[in-house]
Design an enzyme around this catalytic site. Structure first.
Site, PDB file in Angstrom:
ATOM      1  NE  ARG A 290      -3.635  -2.403   2.427  1.00 15.32           N
ATOM      2  CZ  ARG A 290      -4.549  -2.667   3.351  1.00 15.32           C
ATOM      3  NH1 ARG A 290      -4.802  -1.781   4.297  1.00 15.32           N
ATOM      4  NH2 ARG A 290      -5.217  -3.808   3.311  1.00 15.32           N
ATOM      5  NE  ARG A 305      -1.326   4.708   9.157  1.00 13.43           N
ATOM      6  CZ  ARG A 305      -2.597   4.314   9.180  1.00 13.43           C
ATOM      7  NH1 ARG A 305      -3.151   3.851   8.064  1.00 13.43           N
ATOM      8  NH2 ARG A 305      -3.318   4.375  10.274  1.00 13.43           N
ATOM      9  CD  GLU A 377      -7.876  -1.226  11.201  1.00 11.49           C
ATOM     10  OE1 GLU A 377      -7.927  -1.984  10.214  1.00 11.49           O
ATOM     11  OE2 GLU A 377      -7.808   0.014  11.104  1.00 11.49           O
ATOM     12  CB  SER A 380     -11.294  -3.915   8.959  1.00 11.96           C
ATOM     13  OG  SER A 380     -10.952  -2.731   9.633  1.00 11.96           O
ATOM     14  NE  ARG A 418      -1.627  -1.884  11.685  1.00 14.72           N
ATOM     15  CZ  ARG A 418      -2.454  -0.852  11.554  1.00 14.72           C
ATOM     16  NH1 ARG A 418      -3.570  -0.837  12.262  1.00 14.72           N
ATOM     17  NH2 ARG A 418      -2.185   0.140  10.728  1.00 14.72           N
TER      18      ARG A 418
END
Length: 453
Positions: A290, A305, A377, A380, A418
């Protein structure tokens, strides 16, 4: 993609629902295109009716031995007019399609209405955050002190937002993905898949990343090849002149996958599945790429991130009547990983403004990070209803034998990096070591702690 009939039947209601997501539906553009579409369709139908009537009149005249020249003259230009009207109608329909490709999904009625992530609603918590009797470090400090995490070298190799892990930490990272896959395939009924890491634009359109989020993707342009690029005659002996090589022609660029959801969901693109093959449950461990185009300045420290990270993705393709039951199930599957790892977490129902583009409803799972003293987070889990299936033409035969759109769901089960961050921070010890959760020790050859080599 939204069902255009919803917009045609009650565009104001759809626009109000989309406004809760912070999206301003282009009502004027839509209505202008719709008026022109209706006018063109009516005009085309009238032309077709005139041509059909004239054909019957000409046939009758010829049967009676009469001259049909005057009828032929009257309809001489109908063919050209029909073609022009048909071409214009195609352009209008393409414009409507383009408009719809940029419109997000409408939220399910159970989604809390809100203007930002601050209005997400907590659903439940699991586990109690550990109390430390020493000053805790973040994962960056822990990994670097152990000599197992090296950001400067990663930056030298690739730039910012990359990491380099070595030794036991790299093995722990690998152990996590294996543990997650084993749990989901052996206990939760998913079929493991190995998927391409490069996909075409059609696949990204199918799941909603294109065209709206192109800036978030890593595009890989491909050099076109063909007969014109054959080497000089004296070098041809070095080539394998198979027909496949001679006629190779690459026309489309590829993209690095931002998530395994893209290749997994697109497996059912342009397919009609049988009802008894549902639910279709897939799991894959892949790297994800990403650009993080909209996140500059956020989470610049560490592994939270990054441009490249790994994830175990869960995808379910289900009967429409079962999709919200499946959302609860899928979310529970992701939670089970954290429970087995003994990591405290909470589940949040995202509000309308915080959901992803394709989602009708989303739960975020947030793991406790002690150094930040907050939940972050880690997964999701979303029900996209028929939004992606409509873009992918993914259907099944219902009980009446008729093709019907499927519902698609996806979720991280979990983000590997994560999860590693959470283990480093939650299992750190006062002597500088990091305990390895019990369920992972068999994947680590019995190793129970990370220590400085």
């Amino acid at each position: 993609m939204l069902d255009i009939q919803l917009l045609r039947n009650d565009p104001g209601h759809v626009a109000r629902l989309l406004a809760t997501r912070g999206y301003a539906f282009p009502m004027a553009e839509f209505e202008t295109l719709e008026v022109e579409r209706k006018d063109l369709q009516t005009y085309t139908q009238e032309l077709q009716a005139r041509r059909n009537s004239a054909s019957r009149q000409i046939g009758n005249a010829k049967t009676r031995g009469e001259d049909a020249a005057h009828i032929l003259a009257e309809v001489a230009n109908l063919g050209d007019e029909l073609q022009q009207a048909g071409t214009r109608l195609q352009h209008i329909q393409a414009a409507l399609q383009h408009l719809l490709l940029h419109v997000p999904n409408v939220p399910h009625g159970s989604v809390p209405v809100g203007k930002s992530e601050a209005e997400n609603q907590e659903v439940r918590r699991w586990g109690t955050p550990r109390s430390f009797d020493f000053s805790v470090e973040d994962h960056v400090g822990i990994g670097e002190r152990l000599g197992l995490l090296d950001f400067p070298t990663a930056t030298k190799l690739s730039g910012a937002r990359f990491s380099l892990m070595t030794g036991a930490l790299a093995r722990l990272h690998r152990a996590l993905s294996q543990f997650m896959l084993d749990t989901h395939t052996l206990e939760h009924g998913y079929t493991e898949a190995y998927v391409p890491y490069l996909v075409n634009a059609e696949s990204l359109r199918g799941t909603g990343q294109l065209p709206k989020f192109k800036a978030d993707l890593f595009e890989v342009p491909r050099r076109k090849t063909g007969l014109a690029e054959l080497p000089p005659r004296d070098e041809i002996h070095q080539w394998s002149l198979s027909s496949e090589r001679q006629h190779e022609s690459i026309d489309d660029d590829l993209y690095l996958i931002p998530t395994a959801e893209v290749p997994l969901a697109n497996i059912v693109r342009d397919r009609i599945m049988t009802a008894d093959s549902l639910p279709f449950k897939l799991a894959a461990h892949t790297p994800c790429f990403r650009s993080e185009a909209g996140s500059y300045g956020r989470d610049t420290r560490g592994m939270i991130r990054q441009h490249q990270f790994e994830k175990v993705e869960l995808v379910q393709i289900v009967h429409p009547q079962r999709s919200y039951e499946a959302l609860e199930e899928l979310t529970g599957h992701a939670e089970k990983i954290l429970q087995k790892l003994e990591l405290p977490y909470r589940v949040m129902a995202l509000c309308t403004a915080d959901m992803g583009f394709s989602a009708a409803k989303t739960y975020d799972i947030e793991v406790w990070l002690p150094e930040q003293n907050t939940y972050r987070e880690i997964s999701s889990c979303s029900n996209c209803e028929a939004f992606q299936a409509r873009r992918m033409h993914a259907r099944f035969r219902n009980e009446k034998g008729r093709p019907e759109l499927l519902h698609t769901l996806n979720g991280s089960g979990l983000a590997v990096g994560r999860t590693l961050v959470a283990i480093l921070e939650n299992f750190q010890n006062c002597d500088g070591s990091v305990s390895i959760p019990n369920v992972l020790q068999r994947y680590m050859g019995g190793l129970d702690r990370l220590r400085k080599p």
